[in-house]
Scaffold this motif. Structure first.
Motif, PDB file in Angstrom:
ATOM      1  N   ALA A 307       0.823  -1.213   0.000  1.00  0.00           N
ATOM      2  CA  ALA A 307       0.000   0.000   0.000  1.00  0.00           C
ATOM      3  C   ALA A 307       0.857   1.263   0.000  1.00  0.00           C
ATOM      4  O   ALA A 307       0.339   2.371  -0.112  1.00  0.00           O
ATOM      5  CB  ALA A 307      -0.932   0.009   1.205  1.00  0.00           C
ATOM      6  N   GLY A 308       2.183   1.077   0.125  1.00  0.00           N
ATOM      7  CA  GLY A 308       3.082   2.222   0.103  1.00  0.00           C
ATOM      8  C   GLY A 308       3.337   2.703  -1.308  1.00  0.00           C
ATOM      9  O   GLY A 308       2.890   2.108  -2.289  1.00  0.00           O
ATOM     10  N   SER A 309       4.088   3.790  -1.419  1.00  0.00           N
ATOM     11  CA  SER A 309       4.321   4.391  -2.738  1.00  0.00           C
ATOM     12  C   SER A 309       5.133   3.458  -3.640  1.00  0.00           C
ATOM     13  O   SER A 309       4.800   3.284  -4.813  1.00  0.00           O
ATOM     14  CB  SER A 309       5.031   5.741  -2.582  1.00  0.00           C
ATOM     15  OG  SER A 309       6.099   5.650  -1.664  1.00  0.00           O
ATOM     16  N   ILE A 310       6.178   2.823  -3.103  1.00  0.00           N
ATOM     17  CA  ILE A 310       6.988   1.908  -3.916  1.00  0.00           C
ATOM     18  C   ILE A 310       6.251   0.592  -4.127  1.00  0.00           C
ATOM     19  O   ILE A 310       6.128   0.104  -5.257  1.00  0.00           O
ATOM     20  CB  ILE A 310       8.355   1.647  -3.246  1.00  0.00           C
ATOM     21  CG1 ILE A 310       9.162   2.942  -3.164  1.00  0.00           C
ATOM     22  CG2 ILE A 310       9.143   0.587  -4.030  1.00  0.00           C
ATOM     23  CD1 ILE A 310       9.533   3.537  -4.498  1.00  0.00           C
ATOM     24  N   GLY A 311       5.748   0.001  -3.035  1.00  0.00           N
ATOM     25  CA  GLY A 311       5.072  -1.297  -3.139  1.00  0.00           C
ATOM     26  C   GLY A 311       3.880  -1.265  -4.070  1.00  0.00           C
ATOM     27  O   GLY A 311       3.683  -2.181  -4.886  1.00  0.00           O
ATOM     28  N   SER A 312       3.078  -0.200  -3.991  1.00  0.00           N
ATOM     29  CA  SER A 312       1.876  -0.122  -4.834  1.00  0.00           C
ATOM     30  C   SER A 312       2.246  -0.008  -6.301  1.00  0.00           C
ATOM     31  O   SER A 312       1.576  -0.569  -7.167  1.00  0.00           O
ATOM     32  CB  SER A 312       1.005   1.065  -4.411  1.00  0.00           C
ATOM     33  OG  SER A 312       1.701   2.288  -4.569  1.00  0.00           O
ATOM     34  N   ASP A 313       3.343   0.705  -6.600  1.00  0.00           N
ATOM     35  CA  ASP A 313       3.731   0.825  -8.006  1.00  0.00           C
ATOM     36  C   ASP A 313       4.374  -0.459  -8.513  1.00  0.00           C
ATOM     37  O   ASP A 313       4.251  -0.776  -9.706  1.00  0.00           O
ATOM     38  CB  ASP A 313       4.691   2.004  -8.206  1.00  0.00           C
ATOM     39  CG  ASP A 313       4.617   2.558  -9.623  1.00  0.00           C
ATOM     40  OD1 ASP A 313       3.598   3.167  -9.964  1.00  0.00           O
ATOM     41  OD2 ASP A 313       5.567   2.333 -10.393  1.00  0.00           O
ATOM     42  N   ILE A 314       5.041  -1.204  -7.647  1.00  0.00           N
ATOM     43  CA  ILE A 314       5.545  -2.518  -8.050  1.00  0.00           C
ATOM     44  C   ILE A 314       4.368  -3.404  -8.454  1.00  0.00           C
ATOM     45  O   ILE A 314       4.419  -4.116  -9.460  1.00  0.00           O
ATOM     46  CB  ILE A 314       6.363  -3.168  -6.913  1.00  0.00           C
ATOM     47  CG1 ILE A 314       7.710  -2.454  -6.763  1.00  0.00           C
ATOM     48  CG2 ILE A 314       6.591  -4.654  -7.189  1.00  0.00           C
ATOM     49  CD1 ILE A 314       8.549  -2.940  -5.603  1.00  0.00           C
ATOM     50  N   VAL A 315       3.286  -3.334  -7.675  1.00  0.00           N
ATOM     51  CA  VAL A 315       2.079  -4.105  -8.003  1.00  0.00           C
ATOM     52  C   VAL A 315       1.561  -3.700  -9.384  1.00  0.00           C
ATOM     53  O   VAL A 315       1.259  -4.543 -10.231  1.00  0.00           O
ATOM     54  CB  VAL A 315       0.989  -3.893  -6.931  1.00  0.00           C
ATOM     55  CG1 VAL A 315      -0.337  -4.501  -7.389  1.00  0.00           C
ATOM     56  CG2 VAL A 315       1.411  -4.514  -5.607  1.00  0.00           C
ATOM     57  N   ARG A 316       1.463  -2.395  -9.633  1.00  0.00           N
ATOM     58  CA  ARG A 316       0.939  -1.911 -10.915  1.00  0.00           C
ATOM     59  C   ARG A 316       1.849  -2.336 -12.078  1.00  0.00           C
ATOM     60  O   ARG A 316       1.372  -2.663 -13.162  1.00  0.00           O
ATOM     61  CB  ARG A 316       0.819  -0.386 -10.884  1.00  0.00           C
ATOM     62  CG  ARG A 316      -0.204   0.120  -9.865  1.00  0.00           C
ATOM     63  CD  ARG A 316      -0.351   1.635  -9.937  1.00  0.00           C
ATOM     64  NE  ARG A 316      -1.149   2.145  -8.832  1.00  0.00           N
ATOM     65  CZ  ARG A 316      -0.643   2.723  -7.754  1.00  0.00           C
ATOM     66  NH1 ARG A 316       0.670   2.890  -7.638  1.00  0.00           N
ATOM     67  NH2 ARG A 316      -1.430   3.150  -6.784  1.00  0.00           N
ATOM     68  N   GLN A 317       3.167  -2.292 -11.851  1.00  0.00           N
ATOM     69  CA  GLN A 317       4.112  -2.677 -12.902  1.00  0.00           C
ATOM     70  C   GLN A 317       4.031  -4.170 -13.215  1.00  0.00           C
ATOM     71  O   GLN A 317       4.230  -4.596 -14.361  1.00  0.00           O
ATOM     72  CB  GLN A 317       5.546  -2.331 -12.481  1.00  0.00           C
ATOM     73  CG  GLN A 317       5.808  -0.856 -12.253  1.00  0.00           C
ATOM     74  CD  GLN A 317       6.059  -0.099 -13.535  1.00  0.00           C
ATOM     75  OE1 GLN A 317       6.114  -0.668 -14.611  1.00  0.00           O
ATOM     76  NE2 GLN A 317       6.188   1.220 -13.414  1.00  0.00           N
ATOM     77  N   LEU A 318       3.736  -4.976 -12.186  1.00  0.00           N
ATOM     78  CA  LEU A 318       3.684  -6.428 -12.370  1.00  0.00           C
ATOM     79  C   LEU A 318       2.494  -6.868 -13.213  1.00  0.00           C
ATOM     80  O   LEU A 318       2.547  -7.914 -13.880  1.00  0.00           O
ATOM     81  CB  LEU A 318       3.624  -7.127 -11.012  1.00  0.00           C
ATOM     82  CG  LEU A 318       4.938  -7.236 -10.231  1.00  0.00           C
ATOM     83  CD1 LEU A 318       4.669  -7.688  -8.804  1.00  0.00           C
ATOM     84  CD2 LEU A 318       5.904  -8.195 -10.924  1.00  0.00           C
ATOM     85  N   ILE A 319       1.422  -6.096 -13.202  1.00  0.00           N
ATOM     86  CA  ILE A 319       0.167  -6.507 -13.842  1.00  0.00           C
ATOM     87  C   ILE A 319       0.356  -6.848 -15.313  1.00  0.00           C
ATOM     88  O   ILE A 319      -0.188  -7.824 -15.813  1.00  0.00           O
ATOM     89  CB  ILE A 319      -0.900  -5.410 -13.663  1.00  0.00           C
ATOM     90  CG1 ILE A 319      -1.307  -5.324 -12.185  1.00  0.00           C
ATOM     91  CG2 ILE A 319      -2.132  -5.682 -14.530  1.00  0.00           C
ATOM     92  CD1 ILE A 319      -2.139  -4.118 -11.832  1.00  0.00           C
ATOM     93  N   ARG A 320       1.176  -6.051 -16.020  1.00  0.00           N
ATOM     94  CA  ARG A 320       1.329  -6.266 -17.467  1.00  0.00           C
ATOM     95  C   ARG A 320       2.038  -7.575 -17.797  1.00  0.00           C
ATOM     96  O   ARG A 320       1.986  -8.046 -18.930  1.00  0.00           O
ATOM     97  CB  ARG A 320       2.084  -5.098 -18.104  1.00  0.00           C
ATOM     98  CG  ARG A 320       3.471  -4.866 -17.560  1.00  0.00           C
ATOM     99  CD  ARG A 320       4.165  -3.760 -18.330  1.00  0.00           C
ATOM    100  NE  ARG A 320       5.087  -3.041 -17.472  1.00  0.00           N
ATOM    101  CZ  ARG A 320       6.066  -2.297 -17.940  1.00  0.00           C
ATOM    102  NH1 ARG A 320       6.220  -2.153 -19.236  1.00  0.00           N
ATOM    103  NH2 ARG A 320       6.878  -1.669 -17.129  1.00  0.00           N
TER     104      ARG A 320
END
Length: 638
Positions: A307-320
């Motif tokens: 839910a943090g700034s780095i962790g949440s963007d890692i999640v978004r990057q992984l989706i693709r």
């Protein structure tokens, strides 16, 4: 007088209401037919003026009817009346020209056929050409007048007077598009040349000025500058100072996104204000999508601190990369809830789990590993605020060291294939508890990675500050600017490395895919940025002038804070990888039985909640950890 003003306002209101609706196409066809009739009458009048006979103003003979009929036929064939007049452009002009030329050619052909049969003509061939010039001119003029009238009706007196940065063909095309946009809120008043020696003085009848001329307010006609995203990237990656110079001249900077990022609205609606990330952006990262997909596709991936700034963007990057499932773990309930809502809304077909857990709780983590069986772990959960951790050292060590140790041990137990640890530049020669606690976690990962029987690949990534991350300097400055200051900077010489969240997370994924185990990957953060310059840029981007509208004050270095951060991203201390922005830190830590005992002792002292003894062990485990003394803090203070 008041009555006249009221009538004017009412008339303008009616015109605006009419302008909101499209005029029926049959009405435009009727107007075009009327223009054709007028043009035919003018043509016959001009022909009659050449002869010796009496001038004839009105012609209603069969020749006139034939000419108008042919023209109407081609209006219907080419549907030249179907375009929206207020948005007339180059394509519409071509269609009108096509219609007129076809009419003239057809008329000449029919002329010759009729003449060969009956020795008479509808009108002389020269007259047909004259008719073509007249009708096209009036048709085009009608559309230009309507378009301009629509622009004037909808014109906003507060429209932004703007320059276009650059004089290339692309820049000129952008300017033309903005000028011709009937819904534009920008009034282009000129071009800014990036070079001081000007080869031209005008483009599209608008002046070209250079930066030196811009400094003279008497010749300035604009308050803003529009720049294309492509040029913005070129200026940022070339370390150009042009954008800073424009900001110092108190000009607002707007950007036009790349064409593929447009939402389909008018060009003016796509123009957005430039933000700090735009000014600090560097060469775009080139990932290896095929390689990354082969590693992350179809995998169960655990992301801590999701839910943090780095962790949440890692999640978004992984989706693709189409993972089988993403396990989003965080102890912050509300941010994790917001992240879950985003995922449900934007990615309804993706399988994900929202897991509330604390990385210090080994039993809770063990149940998660046992139930979900993660195959890859991205560990981003951490305490990161330096002054806060100086005041709470045992908490920093418990989360940053014990939490990492818990996840590491479970990754080994459950045979996780890859474990990617998100570390920090503050772990390099740390002067604070936060940096030292992260360094101790790095050491623990390296200690287990030495065991060749362990199949898990442990990879550490180390980078500096991330723009806009939770609790970072950017949101802090933004809040201070919104409150009209003052903006607080700890020291005039303090510098930091910065990268965007998107850039950092892409490099984390890339490093996670290339590691063999035990490496510490250092990211190329570019050049360090002075925090005082950052503060000035943010103030100017907000439309204020530093020290005039908003003051900047110095507060002195905080406990544990360095003037300069170290990444060791140089050739002496790193080895290159296949990715130009990712380097491997050379091994600088020798393991022996004493160091392994220190790791156990550190864990024991943390478990006993003994902050004093924990720090004593930490200093031995991380010998480069030299806390700033009070005297050093006073020396660095303002």
């Amino acid at each position: 007088m008041n009555l006249i003003l009221s009538v004017k306002r009412f008339s303008l209101k009616i015109l605006k209401r009419m302008a909101r609706n499209y005029v029926p196409r049959v009405v435009i066809l009727f107007i075009d037919i009327c223009i054709s009739i007028l043009s035919a009458q003018l043509t016959f009048f001009l022909i009659s003026s050449v002869g010796e006979g009496k001038l004839k103003f009105i012609h209603l003979n069969w020749e006139f009817v034939s000419l108008v009929t042919i023209q109407i036929l081609f209006f219907l064939i080419f549907r030249s009346y179907s375009g929206i007049v207020r948005y007339t452009g180059f394509k519409d002009s071509i269609k009108q020209l096509q219609t007129v030329i076809t009419t003239v050619v057809t008329l000449i052909v029919i002329n010759e056929i009729v003449y060969s049969l009956y020795q008479t003509k509808i009108l002389v061939n020269g007259g047909a050409i004259i008719y073509g010039f007249i009708v096209f001119s009036i048709l085009f003029l009608f559309r230009v007048i309507v378009k301009r009238a629509y622009q004037l009706i909808h014109a906003d007196s507060s429209s932004t007077k703007a320059y276009l940065l650059g004089t290339s063909l692309t820049d000129v095309a952008i300017a033309e598009s903005i000028i011709s946009d009937s819904r534009t809120s920008f009034d282009i008043v000129g071009f800014i040349s990036e070079v001081n020696k000007l080869k031209k003085t005008r483009i599209l009848t608008l002046p070209i000025i250079n930066l030196d001329q811009l400094k003279h307010k008497k010749i300035r006609g604009g308050t803003s500058v529009i720049v294309s995203s492509q040029k913005l990237r070129e200026l940022a990656t070339a370390d150009s100072d042009i954008l800073n110079q424009l900001l110092e001249l108190n000009l607002k900077i707007y950007k036009l996104p790349d064409l593929q990022d447009w939402s389909g609205e008018s060009i003016s609606s796509e123009i957005k204000k430039v933000n700090l990330e735009d000014l600090l952006q560097r060469t775009p990262i080139k990932l290896q999508p095929d390689k990354l997909k082969s590693i992350y596709k179809g995998k169960v991936i655990l992301v801590t601190g999701a839910a943090g700034s780095i962790g949440s963007d890692i999640v978004r990057q992984l989706i693709r990369f189409k993972p089988k499932s993403i396990l989003m773990l965080d102890q912050a309930e509300t941010p994790l809830h917001h992240m879950s809502l985003e995922m449900e809304s934007k990615h309804p077909n993706l399988h994900f789990e929202k897991i509330i857990a604390n990385v210090r709780n080994y039993k809770r983590l063990e149940s998660i590993f046992d139930y979900f069986q993660p195959e890859i772990v991205f560990h981003g959960a951490a305490y990161k605020h330096v002054p806060m951790m100086e005041a709470n050292p045992i908490e920093a060590l418990d989360v940053n060291f014990t939490g990492t140790k818990n996840l590491t041990d479970l990754a080994i137990q459950y045979k996780v294939s890859r474990f990617v640890f998100v570390s920090t530049d503050k772990a390099v020669n740390p002067t604070n508890i936060m940096g030292a606690s992260k360094r101790s976690a790095e050491i623990y990962l390296q200690s287990v990675a030495r065991n060749k029987s362990i199949l898990t690949r442990f990879i550490t990534t180390r980078f500096g500050n991330v723009l806009g991350s939770n609790g970072s300097v950017i949101p802090h400055f933004k809040e201070q600017i919104e409150n009209l200051g003052p903006v607080t900077v700890t020291h005039p010489d303090i510098t930091r490395y910065f990268m965007t969240i998107d850039e950092a997370c892409q490099l984390v994924l890339e490093a996670g895919a290339m590691g063999n185990g035990g490496e510490i990957y250092v990211f190329d953060m570019g050049k360090p940025v002075k925090i005082i310059d950052l503060a000035k840029q943010m103030i100017r981007l907000s439309g204020f002038i530093p020290y005039e509208d908003i003051d900047i004050i110095y507060t002195g270095l905080r406990p544990g804070e360095k003037l300069y951060e170290e990444l060791l991203a140089d050739k002496e201390n790193t080895l290159p990888t296949h990715h130009q922005k990712i380097l491997i830190a050379k091994a600088s830590y020798d393991f022996d039985s004493e160091k392994l005992i220190l790791l156990k002792n550190l864990q024991n002292q943390i478990s006993n909640n003994n902050a004093f003894k924990s720090i004593e062990v930490l200093k031995k485990l991380v010998p480069e950890f030299v806390p700033l003394t009070e005297a050093e803090r006073q020396k660095n203070a303002i």
